[in-house]
Design an enzyme around this catalytic site. Sequence first.
Site, PDB file in Angstrom:
ATOM      1  N   ALA A 171      35.578  31.893  32.501  1.00  0.00           N
ATOM      2  CA  ALA A 171      34.141  31.660  32.672  1.00  0.00           C
ATOM      3  C   ALA A 171      33.706  32.251  34.012  1.00  0.00           C
ATOM      4  O   ALA A 171      34.496  32.334  34.944  1.00  0.00           O
ATOM      5  CB  ALA A 171      33.874  30.158  32.659  1.00  0.00           C
ATOM      6  N   GLY A 175      38.704  30.381  30.543  1.00  0.00           N
ATOM      7  CA  GLY A 175      37.906  30.665  29.354  1.00  0.00           C
ATOM      8  C   GLY A 175      38.380  31.911  28.625  1.00  0.00           C
ATOM      9  O   GLY A 175      38.195  32.038  27.399  1.00  0.00           O
ATOM     10  N   GLU A 204      41.056  30.712  26.470  1.00  0.00           N
ATOM     11  CA  GLU A 204      40.449  29.846  25.447  1.00  0.00           C
ATOM     12  C   GLU A 204      39.779  30.689  24.364  1.00  0.00           C
ATOM     13  O   GLU A 204      39.855  30.377  23.171  1.00  0.00           O
ATOM     14  CB  GLU A 204      39.428  28.910  26.099  1.00  0.00           C
ATOM     15  CG  GLU A 204      40.099  27.887  27.014  1.00  0.00           C
ATOM     16  CD  GLU A 204      39.101  27.030  27.765  1.00  0.00           C
ATOM     17  OE1 GLU A 204      38.313  27.589  28.554  1.00  0.00           O
ATOM     18  OE2 GLU A 204      39.105  25.806  27.562  1.00  0.00           O
ATOM     19  N   GLU A 239      41.936  26.127  35.545  1.00  0.00           N
ATOM     20  CA  GLU A 239      40.733  25.351  35.879  1.00  0.00           C
ATOM     21  C   GLU A 239      40.999  24.215  36.863  1.00  0.00           C
ATOM     22  O   GLU A 239      40.177  23.918  37.732  1.00  0.00           O
ATOM     23  CB  GLU A 239      40.096  24.784  34.606  1.00  0.00           C
ATOM     24  CG  GLU A 239      39.362  25.806  33.745  1.00  0.00           C
ATOM     25  CD  GLU A 239      40.250  26.553  32.763  1.00  0.00           C
ATOM     26  OE1 GLU A 239      41.487  26.515  32.931  1.00  0.00           O
ATOM     27  OE2 GLU A 239      39.707  27.180  31.842  1.00  0.00           O
TER      28      GLU A 239
HETATM   29  N1  3HC Z   1      34.190  34.120  37.806  1.00  0.00           N
HETATM   30  C1  3HC Z   1      33.480  34.837  38.699  1.00  0.00           C
HETATM   31  N2  3HC Z   1      34.035  35.700  39.584  1.00  0.00           N
HETATM   32  C2  3HC Z   1      35.360  35.841  39.538  1.00  0.00           C
HETATM   33  C3  3HC Z   1      36.166  35.117  38.648  1.00  0.00           C
HETATM   34  C4  3HC Z   1      35.530  34.229  37.744  1.00  0.00           C
HETATM   35  N3  3HC Z   1      36.208  33.524  36.846  1.00  0.00           N
HETATM   36  N4  3HC Z   1      37.447  35.464  38.852  1.00  0.00           N
HETATM   37  C5  3HC Z   1      37.457  36.381  39.840  1.00  0.00           C
HETATM   38  N5  3HC Z   1      36.188  36.597  40.257  1.00  0.00           N
HETATM   39  C6  3HC Z   1      35.761  37.559  41.276  1.00  0.00           C
HETATM   40  C7  3HC Z   1      36.252  37.209  42.662  1.00  0.00           C
HETATM   41  O1  3HC Z   1      35.377  36.313  43.297  1.00  0.00           O
HETATM   42  C8  3HC Z   1      36.283  38.562  43.323  1.00  0.00           C
HETATM   43  O2  3HC Z   1      34.961  38.878  43.645  1.00  0.00           O
HETATM   44  P1  3HC Z   1      34.657  39.811  44.902  1.00  0.00           P
HETATM   45  O3  3HC Z   1      35.319  41.117  44.635  1.00  0.00           O
HETATM   46  O4  3HC Z   1      33.172  39.860  44.950  1.00  0.00           O
HETATM   47  O5  3HC Z   1      35.270  39.105  46.066  1.00  0.00           O
HETATM   48  C9  3HC Z   1      36.695  39.497  42.196  1.00  0.00           C
HETATM   49  O6  3HC Z   1      36.424  38.790  40.985  1.00  0.00           O
HETATM   50  C10 3HC Z   1      38.148  39.880  42.218  1.00  0.00           C
HETATM   51  O7  3HC Z   1      38.918  38.689  42.341  1.00  0.00           O
HETATM   52  P2  3HC Z   1      40.286  38.679  43.137  1.00  0.00           P
HETATM   53  O8  3HC Z   1      40.097  39.248  44.485  1.00  0.00           O
HETATM   54  O9  3HC Z   1      40.821  37.299  43.028  1.00  0.00           O
HETATM   55  O10 3HC Z   1      41.134  39.712  42.257  1.00  0.00           O
HETATM   56  P3  3HC Z   1      42.651  39.684  41.859  1.00  0.00           P
HETATM   57  O11 3HC Z   1      42.873  40.909  41.068  1.00  0.00           O
HETATM   58  O12 3HC Z   1      43.494  39.403  43.046  1.00  0.00           O
HETATM   59  O13 3HC Z   1      42.823  38.406  40.886  1.00  0.00           O
HETATM   60  C11 3HC Z   1      42.275  36.934  39.081  1.00  0.00           C
HETATM   61  C12 3HC Z   1      42.190  38.358  39.643  1.00  0.00           C
HETATM   62  C13 3HC Z   1      43.735  36.566  38.816  1.00  0.00           C
HETATM   63  C14 3HC Z   1      41.464  36.858  37.806  1.00  0.00           C
HETATM   64  C15 3HC Z   1      41.724  35.946  40.137  1.00  0.00           C
HETATM   65  O14 3HC Z   1      40.448  36.408  40.538  1.00  0.00           O
HETATM   66  C16 3HC Z   1      41.550  34.547  39.675  1.00  0.00           C
HETATM   67  O15 3HC Z   1      42.494  33.779  39.703  1.00  0.00           O
HETATM   68  N6  3HC Z   1      40.314  34.187  39.257  1.00  0.00           N
HETATM   69  C17 3HC Z   1      39.989  32.847  38.885  1.00  0.00           C
HETATM   70  C18 3HC Z   1      40.427  32.589  37.495  1.00  0.00           C
HETATM   71  C19 3HC Z   1      39.949  31.237  37.080  1.00  0.00           C
HETATM   72  O16 3HC Z   1      40.007  30.278  37.796  1.00  0.00           O
HETATM   73  N7  3HC Z   1      39.457  31.162  35.850  1.00  0.00           N
HETATM   74  C20 3HC Z   1      38.956  29.963  35.304  1.00  0.00           C
HETATM   75  C21 3HC Z   1      37.494  29.968  35.451  1.00  0.00           C
HETATM   76  S1  3HC Z   1      36.786  28.434  34.969  1.00  0.00           S
HETATM   77  C22 3HC Z   1      36.742  28.516  33.276  1.00  0.00           C
HETATM   78  O17 3HC Z   1      37.168  29.467  32.692  1.00  0.00           O
HETATM   79  C23 3HC Z   1      36.078  27.353  32.630  1.00  0.00           C
HETATM   80  C24 3HC Z   1      36.312  27.328  31.167  1.00  0.00           C
HETATM   81  O18 3HC Z   1      37.417  26.522  30.886  1.00  0.00           O
HETATM   82  C25 3HC Z   1      35.129  26.798  30.446  1.00  0.00           C
END
Ligand code: 3HC
Length: 694
Positions: A61, A102, A105, A125
Amino acid sequence: MAVDYTTHDGVAVITLNNPPVNGLGLSTRAGIVEGIERAQHDPAIKAIVLTGAGKAFSGGADITEFNTPKATQEPTLATVIKIVESSAKPVIAAIHSVAMGGGLELALGAHYRIAASGAQIALPEVKLGILPGAGGTQRLPRAIGLEAALNMIVSGAPVMSEKLAESGLFDEVVQGDLAEAALAFARKVGAQDGPHPKVRERKIEHPNAAGFIQFARNSVAAVAKNFPAPQKCIDAVEAGVQKGFDKGLAFERDCFVALVQTPESHALRHAFFGERAASKIPDVPADTPVRDISQVGVIGAGTMGGGIAMNFINAGIPVTLLETKQDALDRGLATIRKNYEANVSKGKLKPEALEQRMALITPTLSYDDLKNADLIVEAVFEELGVKEQVFKRLDEVAKRGAILASNTSTLDVDKIAAFTKRPQDVVGMHFFSPANVMKLLEVVRGKDTAKDVLATVMKLAKKIRKTAVVSGVCDGFIGNRMIEQYIRQALFMLEEGALPAQVDKAIEKFGFAMGPFRMSDLAGNDIGWAIRKRRYQEQPDLHYSKIADRLCETGRFGQKTGGGWYDYKAGDRTAHPSKLVDEMIVAFSKEASVERRKISDEEIVERLVFALVNEGAKILEEGIASKASDIDMVYLTGYGFPLYRGGPMLYADTVGLYNVERAIRRYASRANGDAWQLAPGIVELAAKGRGFNG
Ligand code: 3HC
Ligand code: NAI
């Protein structure tokens, strides 16, 4: 459009195209639905492949949409997954690189999943203080089994796709071309009659589900003390086990909606974005070319130098370690080896890796051996004269373009830079002790430090797994400058009526890893004493409680001398309140004609934390830190500030700057009130009804 749609001989390919990580924001979600419908209406299409462009299948997400109208606007992710799952034509998720949250998912809603090997699969998450909110807690246990799923959901940790090859999650894990494999697979299943399999229809089989769930609950109890999400993850999985898929899904949804509003989730998201924001320096463009760092020199093999060297070695970068005397060098090397041996005995390092790491160190007594180094980090005694000698010598031997860094914690980086004829190449790299463990690195930007030097150091910090935050030059930089005000307040409160154990207990209850007095006993009370002596010279008007000096005069420097603010038994770090010290404190108040009063825990917390906030606000005004989240990252990664409160500046926003201002004015009007010089930035933001973070 954040989604591409192409057709390939009977197969529609829907490609998420929302860089950087194909976050499932509103336009991406809408694009997926549009693609699925288009494919349904095209009689030539027999199957649909869902994949991601660029460096991810999907990172989940879009976190930036949380708590905004877009997050709940249809099609929500739950709706998208429902549409995918109910597609009459089979949907195949083709996963590469990253399928998280997500993203995973969504893939679980597809009828089939094939993955490239090496893809990272996770439901992270919980690390954001929430739980998977689009069916993850219901479908993952049905796909890979209760135990493996709960482990993934509660830890948030990524698992490689090949490790899940036999788990029931993937129909294929491919080594070669994923796109080709996905098309071939799609053609095969497209030719088969439906209905196609749905994960939701699988059963969760476990001989003792209730027992395992209880075990999981016990395992997360410690973390769950301050974070509600881990227990909710378990509750949601349990709901699915006990009440079936639909009721489990509804329960999961309710938990998600509640958790996303919690201050803990807010704090964790703040830290997630804060960490990434810290690496961006306002006037240093992201595409600034960086210098190559493949050889590092470290000067001084003491407490800090050894730990600093380990960081580079751990990242595979060879280090030349320089000392003045052979015995100091031998001692430094022996400590490094001992640290690695401890890692081996804890199972954190493979035994064969120990010698490989040690082999990356070249010990030397000669500056000539530093001539090939791309970066040289100085960690010698904290005396300007010694730094002068070292930097003059470095200026002679270091190659052109080498970065010259100082680990100084209190000296002026500009003065150090001026010892060389290349101040543009000089920067502060302020590691924290133990340097091989602590995440924080303050990168101190001198007035002449070149932009590409900063860009290089920030990139290198990521490689050595540090959280780097840029600080301008000032006494104490960001972290220590703020902590000085916190310690001043702690000492005043002793004088006014509190005792060390009460102060420590109150702030530890607030969530700090360690209160100021236990911390000071650990670090050595003589360090603070030396700083205060310098202050008395430089700023004779600055008002300090002399109570800590009184303690130091008795030789109670802390754990290393068997006693400080507390008593310690030999070989034991447990702090026992000291009758002697407590009596000394009471006597000190009497001598100073201070009538001791009962100080509430609330006052202790406010005075300590708002002292940080007030100084933090000044640091922002002066441009020493470029954003409030940088200050929070310093405190979360280097000073044990409770993660679930998001750092001092976010905490101040949570309390409200109006209230912070009022409290500071109140304390400023009382005993020792001269220590409070209210930061104009707080007044300004409070008047506008704003916070440090907007
Ligand atoms: N939403 C919005 N922005 C995101 C994002 C997300 N889920 N994941 C990464 N980004 C953004 C980062 O903020 C960063 O932005 P920036 O360049 O402006 O600083 C850019 O993407 C690149 O991120 P990283 O520097 O972390 O890049 P990496 O290649 O090192 O890592 C990744 C990529 C493994 C995907 C890492 O970004 C990460 O762990 N992201 C979070 C993943 C996460 O927590 N997902 C769950 C989201 S909540 C969800 O899905 C709810 C659902 O259950 C309903
Ligand atoms: P230390 O005393 O443990 O080590 C210093 C080492 O430098 C000694 O081994 C000494 O032999 C060597 N040395 C002295 N002069 C030298 C020279 N001219 N050439 C080569 N080697 C020389 O000191 P520590 O604690 O490691 O501190 C080093 C630097 O790191 C200081 O600037 C200090 O302020 C800074 N620092 C210390 C922290 C700490 O918690 N100890 C935290 C952050 C920074």
